[in-house]
Write an enzyme that holds these catalytic residues in place. Structure first.
Site, PDB file in Angstrom:
ATOM      1  N   ARG A 121       0.806  -1.225   0.000  1.00  0.00           N
ATOM      2  CA  ARG A 121       0.000   0.000   0.000  1.00  0.00           C
ATOM      3  C   ARG A 121       0.837   1.272   0.000  1.00  0.00           C
ATOM      4  O   ARG A 121       0.392   2.328   0.426  1.00  0.00           O
ATOM      5  CB  ARG A 121      -0.994   0.011   1.167  1.00  0.00           C
ATOM      6  CG  ARG A 121      -2.016  -1.121   1.086  1.00  0.00           C
ATOM      7  CD  ARG A 121      -3.170  -0.906   2.053  1.00  0.00           C
ATOM      8  NE  ARG A 121      -4.156  -1.964   1.895  1.00  0.00           N
ATOM      9  CZ  ARG A 121      -4.182  -3.075   2.629  1.00  0.00           C
ATOM     10  NH1 ARG A 121      -3.261  -3.257   3.565  1.00  0.00           N
ATOM     11  NH2 ARG A 121      -5.106  -3.989   2.436  1.00  0.00           N
ATOM     12  N   LYS A 143       3.516  10.675 -12.469  1.00  0.00           N
ATOM     13  CA  LYS A 143       2.667   9.782 -13.258  1.00  0.00           C
ATOM     14  C   LYS A 143       3.377   8.436 -13.391  1.00  0.00           C
ATOM     15  O   LYS A 143       4.508   8.369 -13.869  1.00  0.00           O
ATOM     16  CB  LYS A 143       2.384  10.358 -14.645  1.00  0.00           C
ATOM     17  CG  LYS A 143       1.285  11.404 -14.667  1.00  0.00           C
ATOM     18  CD  LYS A 143       0.935  11.768 -16.097  1.00  0.00           C
ATOM     19  CE  LYS A 143      -0.253  12.715 -16.153  1.00  0.00           C
ATOM     20  NZ  LYS A 143      -0.614  13.076 -17.546  1.00  0.00           N
ATOM     21  N   GLU A 185      10.543  16.014 -26.386  1.00  0.00           N
ATOM     22  CA  GLU A 185       9.899  16.471 -25.149  1.00  0.00           C
ATOM     23  C   GLU A 185      10.487  17.805 -24.681  1.00  0.00           C
ATOM     24  O   GLU A 185       9.805  18.595 -24.037  1.00  0.00           O
ATOM     25  CB  GLU A 185      10.047  15.410 -24.060  1.00  0.00           C
ATOM     26  CG  GLU A 185       9.317  14.109 -24.336  1.00  0.00           C
ATOM     27  CD  GLU A 185       7.818  14.169 -24.023  1.00  0.00           C
ATOM     28  OE1 GLU A 185       7.308  15.256 -23.676  1.00  0.00           O
ATOM     29  OE2 GLU A 185       7.166  13.117 -24.126  1.00  0.00           O
ATOM     30  N   LYS A 227       8.185  21.899 -16.228  1.00  0.00           N
ATOM     31  CA  LYS A 227       7.305  20.826 -15.781  1.00  0.00           C
ATOM     32  C   LYS A 227       6.990  20.942 -14.301  1.00  0.00           C
ATOM     33  O   LYS A 227       5.850  20.723 -13.879  1.00  0.00           O
ATOM     34  CB  LYS A 227       7.911  19.450 -16.079  1.00  0.00           C
ATOM     35  CG  LYS A 227       6.952  18.327 -15.678  1.00  0.00           C
ATOM     36  CD  LYS A 227       7.143  17.049 -16.412  1.00  0.00           C
ATOM     37  CE  LYS A 227       5.983  16.091 -16.120  1.00  0.00           C
ATOM     38  NZ  LYS A 227       6.146  14.781 -16.778  1.00  0.00           N
ATOM     39  N   GLU A 237      -4.215  16.860 -12.785  1.00  0.00           N
ATOM     40  CA  GLU A 237      -4.999  17.291 -13.954  1.00  0.00           C
ATOM     41  C   GLU A 237      -6.435  17.623 -13.610  1.00  0.00           C
ATOM     42  O   GLU A 237      -7.360  17.316 -14.370  1.00  0.00           O
ATOM     43  CB  GLU A 237      -4.939  16.233 -15.065  1.00  0.00           C
ATOM     44  CG  GLU A 237      -3.571  16.082 -15.695  1.00  0.00           C
ATOM     45  CD  GLU A 237      -3.555  15.161 -16.910  1.00  0.00           C
ATOM     46  OE1 GLU A 237      -4.625  14.723 -17.359  1.00  0.00           O
ATOM     47  OE2 GLU A 237      -2.455  14.876 -17.398  1.00  0.00           O
ATOM     48  N   ARG A 242      -2.263  20.945 -16.143  1.00  0.00           N
ATOM     49  CA  ARG A 242      -1.296  19.879 -16.386  1.00  0.00           C
ATOM     50  C   ARG A 242      -1.545  19.186 -17.719  1.00  0.00           C
ATOM     51  O   ARG A 242      -0.609  18.629 -18.316  1.00  0.00           O
ATOM     52  CB  ARG A 242      -1.326  18.863 -15.242  1.00  0.00           C
ATOM     53  CG  ARG A 242      -0.304  17.752 -15.458  1.00  0.00           C
ATOM     54  CD  ARG A 242      -0.034  16.918 -14.243  1.00  0.00           C
ATOM     55  NE  ARG A 242       0.979  15.914 -14.557  1.00  0.00           N
ATOM     56  CZ  ARG A 242       1.683  15.233 -13.673  1.00  0.00           C
ATOM     57  NH1 ARG A 242       1.483  15.427 -12.383  1.00  0.00           N
ATOM     58  NH2 ARG A 242       2.581  14.347 -14.048  1.00  0.00           N
ATOM     59  N   ASN A 246       0.418  17.190 -22.253  1.00  0.00           N
ATOM     60  CA  ASN A 246       0.068  16.105 -23.172  1.00  0.00           C
ATOM     61  C   ASN A 246       0.097  16.541 -24.636  1.00  0.00           C
ATOM     62  O   ASN A 246      -0.354  15.791 -25.512  1.00  0.00           O
ATOM     63  CB  ASN A 246      -1.330  15.565 -22.836  1.00  0.00           C
ATOM     64  CG  ASN A 246      -1.377  14.870 -21.492  1.00  0.00           C
ATOM     65  OD1 ASN A 246      -0.442  14.175 -21.108  1.00  0.00           O
ATOM     66  ND2 ASN A 246      -2.449  15.082 -20.750  1.00  0.00           N
ATOM     67  N   HIS A 249       0.510  14.049 -27.490  1.00  0.00           N
ATOM     68  CA  HIS A 249       0.362  12.693 -26.970  1.00  0.00           C
ATOM     69  C   HIS A 249      -0.914  11.996 -27.451  1.00  0.00           C
ATOM     70  O   HIS A 249      -0.925  10.776 -27.596  1.00  0.00           O
ATOM     71  CB  HIS A 249       0.407  12.701 -25.449  1.00  0.00           C
ATOM     72  CG  HIS A 249       1.789  12.918 -24.895  1.00  0.00           C
ATOM     73  ND1 HIS A 249       2.507  14.071 -25.126  1.00  0.00           N
ATOM     74  CD2 HIS A 249       2.593  12.118 -24.140  1.00  0.00           C
ATOM     75  CE1 HIS A 249       3.683  13.979 -24.526  1.00  0.00           C
ATOM     76  NE2 HIS A 249       3.762  12.811 -23.934  1.00  0.00           N
ATOM     77  N   HIS A 253       0.036   8.684 -29.063  1.00  0.00           N
ATOM     78  CA  HIS A 253      -0.313   7.369 -28.525  1.00  0.00           C
ATOM     79  C   HIS A 253      -1.017   6.516 -29.571  1.00  0.00           C
ATOM     80  O   HIS A 253      -0.840   5.291 -29.602  1.00  0.00           O
ATOM     81  CB  HIS A 253      -1.180   7.510 -27.280  1.00  0.00           C
ATOM     82  CG  HIS A 253      -0.413   7.939 -26.065  1.00  0.00           C
ATOM     83  ND1 HIS A 253      -1.033   8.307 -24.896  1.00  0.00           N
ATOM     84  CD2 HIS A 253       0.915   8.045 -25.834  1.00  0.00           C
ATOM     85  CE1 HIS A 253      -0.106   8.630 -23.996  1.00  0.00           C
ATOM     86  NE2 HIS A 253       1.073   8.475 -24.551  1.00  0.00           N
ATOM     87  N   HIS A 267       8.628   6.413 -28.096  1.00  0.00           N
ATOM     88  CA  HIS A 267       7.612   7.319 -27.566  1.00  0.00           C
ATOM     89  C   HIS A 267       7.882   8.770 -27.967  1.00  0.00           C
ATOM     90  O   HIS A 267       6.986   9.487 -28.428  1.00  0.00           O
ATOM     91  CB  HIS A 267       7.554   7.207 -26.035  1.00  0.00           C
ATOM     92  CG  HIS A 267       6.633   8.195 -25.408  1.00  0.00           C
ATOM     93  ND1 HIS A 267       5.260   8.170 -25.584  1.00  0.00           N
ATOM     94  CD2 HIS A 267       6.889   9.268 -24.606  1.00  0.00           C
ATOM     95  CE1 HIS A 267       4.710   9.160 -24.915  1.00  0.00           C
ATOM     96  NE2 HIS A 267       5.670   9.847 -24.310  1.00  0.00           N
TER      97      HIS A 267
END
Length: 366
Positions: A121, A143, A185, A227, A237, A242, A246, A249, A253, A267
């Site tokens: 946890r 993330k 990036e 960032k 987000e 935020r 993306n 992206h 993706h 990527h």
């Protein structure tokens, strides 16, 4: 040493940027080693190129380490590898007070952070990114995720690192193609809200790829500062700020899905093509000057990055690519937000894009 703080109210942390940091990282990690030992997660490539030096500096500091090695590439970010990793952590008697070390690129950081989030946890972890893409993007912001059959990063959680250690000298271990993928990036931060930084990237591209240590350090620091600022303003987000990160992206993706989340398209390469597509789509909608879209594509092409579907090795039609997009985790009430642009440094979130029109645009790009 440049120290950049990510100012989150409940769990702030620092990002250290210094050339040569890896050489004495053992001293930095001593407070994070429980009973003189730390647990390290890496991949096959980093295990050969970086791990021996890393282990040596740990030994010099009196720290023992146990290491788990993932397959290189997106294959390392799967349910199977997550099960292997969590089983290993339990075999190592990981405790919630431990700090698991993610030594590698974005894949290593993503799966290690997710494993740290769910094991017992919640354990802490430290990011030591070894690729440019990880240094300027995925190691910062919390993330974490793995891929699933339905798409990229669809199973994950927000789990902030306790510390991020960035050594720009590690970029010398990268093939040019990986360096270029990370550069996409870097350029992204200029496209979001900093036209002057975009111009810095354009003016210093040759020096950056030529190995100029000062230019590389400046690019990393300015990217991380951007960032950190955006993450601090909108960690999960909730406000849409935020989401600006993306850019490229949503298109990207879909391109990765069409190429099987493989080394056929890294990527960062997908993000580069995605950003070029986002700017050209913005031109189609009458939002962005055509010259700005051309300038974006030209800079990315100079870096050896794809800017079209064919350059990215994508053969799917628009409807197929849009179907990939429908699995995007940002999908809400049947609507998919898109990052579009009014110009370089003027990215914004649009919630009224018609996916059928996106499909028609992609068909026109084929």
């Amino acid at each position: 040493m440049t120290v950049i703080s990510v100012d989150l109210s409940n769990r702030p942390y620092d990002i250290h940027v210094r050339a040569g940091l890896l050489a004495d990282v053992g001293a930095v990690l001593t407070p994070y080693a429980r009973n003189g030992r730390i647990l390290v997660v890496t991949d096959e490539n980093v295990a050969q190129a970086v791990l021996p030096k890393f282990e040596a500096t740990l030994r010099d500091a009196g720290i023992a380490c146990a290491t788990f090695t993932l397959p290189a590439g997106e294959a390392g970010k799967s349910w199977t590898q997550l099960e292997r990793l969590t089983d290993w952590l339990l075999e190592q008697h990981v405790e919630r007070s431990d700090h698991i070390i993610a030594l590698g690129g974005g894949v290593v950081g993503d799966i290690t952070g997710f494993a740290a989030h769910i094991i017992k946890r919640g354990c802490a972890f430290v990011q030591i990114p070894t690729t440019l893409l990880a240094q300027v993007d995925s190691s910062v912001g919390g993330k974490t995720a793995i891929n699933s059959a339905a798409g990229k990063n669809l199973v994950g959680a927000f789990h902030q690192p306790a510390l991020v250690l960035i050594d720009p000298e590690l970029l010398s271990t990268l093939p040019t193609r990986q360096l270029a993928a990370g550069f996409a990036e870097v350029v992204k931060y200029g496209l979001i809200d900093d036209k002057a930084f975009f111009e810095f990237c354009a003016d210093n591209l040759d020096s950056f790829f030529g190995g100029d240590p000062d230019i590389r350090a400046q690019a990393i620091i300015r990217s991380v500062q951007s960032k950190a600022r955006i993450v601090a303003a909108d960690e999960t987000e909730r406000t849409g700020t935020r989401a600006l990160l993306n850019l490229g992206h949503t298109f990207g993706h879909a391109l990765e899905a069409d190429t099987g989340f493989s080394d056929r398209l890294f990527h960062g390469e997908a993000v580069a093509a995605g950003m070029a597509l986002a700017f050209r789509y913005s031109v189609r909608l009458g939002l962005c000057p055509a010259q700005d879209a051309q300038n974006v594509a030209q800079l990315l092409q100079r870096a050896g990055l794809p800017t079209t579907l064919s350059e990215a090795g994508v053969t799917a039609n628009g409807a197929t690519l849009v179907d990939y997009m429908r699995h995007d985790k940002k999908m809400s009430a049947g609507t998919l937000p898109f990052l579009l642009a009014r110009g370089i440094g003027q990215t914004f979130l649009s919630k009224d894009v018609v996916l059928d029109d996106v499909a028609a645009f992609l068909d026109s790009e084929a």
